[in-house]
Design a protein around this motif. Sequence first.
Motif, PDB file in Angstrom:
ATOM      1  N   ARG A   1       0.995  -0.663   0.031  1.00  0.00           N
ATOM      2  CA  ARG A   1       0.113   0.228   0.094  1.00  0.00           C
ATOM      3  C   ARG A   1       1.132   1.162  -0.354  1.00  0.00           C
ATOM      4  O   ARG A   1       0.643   1.712  -0.427  1.00  0.00           O
ATOM      5  N   ALA A   2       2.335   1.254   0.809  1.00  0.00           N
ATOM      6  CA  ALA A   2       3.142   2.316   0.347  1.00  0.00           C
ATOM      7  C   ALA A   2       3.906   2.321  -0.650  1.00  0.00           C
ATOM      8  O   ALA A   2       3.778   3.952  -0.801  1.00  0.00           O
TER       9      ALA A   2
ATOM     10  N   ASP B   1       1.281   4.174  -2.239  1.00  0.00           N
ATOM     11  CA  ASP B   1       0.881   5.884  -2.166  1.00  0.00           C
ATOM     12  C   ASP B   1       1.987   6.680  -2.727  1.00  0.00           C
ATOM     13  O   ASP B   1       2.334   7.542  -3.377  1.00  0.00           O
ATOM     14  N   ARG B   2       3.237   5.462  -2.479  1.00  0.00           N
ATOM     15  CA  ARG B   2       4.587   6.328  -3.756  1.00  0.00           C
ATOM     16  C   ARG B   2       4.329   6.384  -4.608  1.00  0.00           C
ATOM     17  O   ARG B   2       5.336   7.507  -5.644  1.00  0.00           O
TER      18      ARG B   2
ATOM     19  N   LEU C   1       1.939   7.730  -6.446  1.00  0.00           N
ATOM     20  CA  LEU C   1       1.199   8.118  -6.800  1.00  0.00           C
ATOM     21  C   LEU C   1       1.912   9.147  -7.014  1.00  0.00           C
ATOM     22  O   LEU C   1       1.527   9.985  -7.438  1.00  0.00           O
ATOM     23  N   THR C   2       2.093   9.124  -5.676  1.00  0.00           N
ATOM     24  CA  THR C   2       2.849  10.602  -5.413  1.00  0.00           C
ATOM     25  C   THR C   2       4.087  10.818  -6.770  1.00  0.00           C
ATOM     26  O   THR C   2       3.768  12.612  -6.923  1.00  0.00           O
TER      27      THR C   2
ATOM     28  N   ASP D   1      -6.692   2.721  -5.326  1.00  0.00           N
ATOM     29  CA  ASP D   1      -5.710   3.620  -3.861  1.00  0.00           C
ATOM     30  C   ASP D   1      -7.778   4.270  -3.300  1.00  0.00           C
ATOM     31  O   ASP D   1      -7.670   3.607  -2.650  1.00  0.00           O
TER      32      ASP D   1
ATOM     33  N   ASP E   1      -8.892   2.466   0.075  1.00  0.00           N
ATOM     34  CA  ASP E   1      -9.618   3.558   0.606  1.00  0.00           C
ATOM     35  C   ASP E   1     -11.170   3.190   1.750  1.00  0.00           C
ATOM     36  O   ASP E   1     -11.179   3.547   2.454  1.00  0.00           O
TER      37      ASP E   1
END
Length: 279
Positions: free
Chosen positions: A79-80, A83-84, A86-87, A116, A120
């Motif tokens: 999941r991290a 997120d990374r 997407l950043t 994502d 959520d």
Amino acid sequence: MRKLLIVLLLPLLAACASVERLALPPATPLPGTALTQSAPPPGTQVSHSDWSVFLSRYVAPDVQGVNRVAYSQVTQSDRARLDRYLTDLQAVDSARLTRDQQLAYWINLYNAVTVDVILDNYPVASIRDIREGPLSIGPWNQPLVQVGGETLTLNDIEHRIIRPTYNEPRIHYALNCAAVGCPNLMGRAWEAKTLERDLAAAERAYINDPRGVRFDENGGLILSKIYIWFREDFGPNEQAVLTYIQTAADPELRAKLQEVRRVKAYKYDWTLNDAAAGS
């Protein structure tokens, strides 16, 4: 009597699909944005490796060939990773990408954001259950990412960037809305170097799958609702859409389509493409 009932119901079914079509945003470019200005080759390479790793771990076909996502099995570290990724995507200057690099970039961004959003809100039976308010029918108008100083929704990416910019009907086989009725979420990231090959493969796969095109027990033609929601992307009218579909249909299906003069119904399964539900 049954045949008469079917004939009477056909206009009603078509009308329902047409109402849904009217509710979709038109393919209108975002005003005053440079997000779709592309660069000449070689452009800038964008790494989609984190997204490919994520997809390879959690996307797999069920016995019907529907690619399902193991949302419940996603680890904290993956999941991290998502997120990374997407950043990193939001920091990309899209104007430095070639046309193909851009299109791969926007498809990956759309699909990764969709996954994502599901994570959520998981567990959820359908993406349409993720709502902002009583009149909402899904998360598509929620501001979710920021690219080049522009705050974007999923609808912005699909209808105000991809559709009006690239004039490519096959993107509807690449963008995934986390539903069983949708074309498959690919098990790896989209890349510029394989874009044409993968679009052609995705098109053939969906058209020759019952989710895209099928005949019912009475010989009536049932099409996915994507062919009425986005009709103008495939052709000016229903007959043109049928002609378009034939170009990617396998021989047996093509022969049956050539005998058809009208579509009986448009259908779509909004059930979440959850591996837990498809096992």
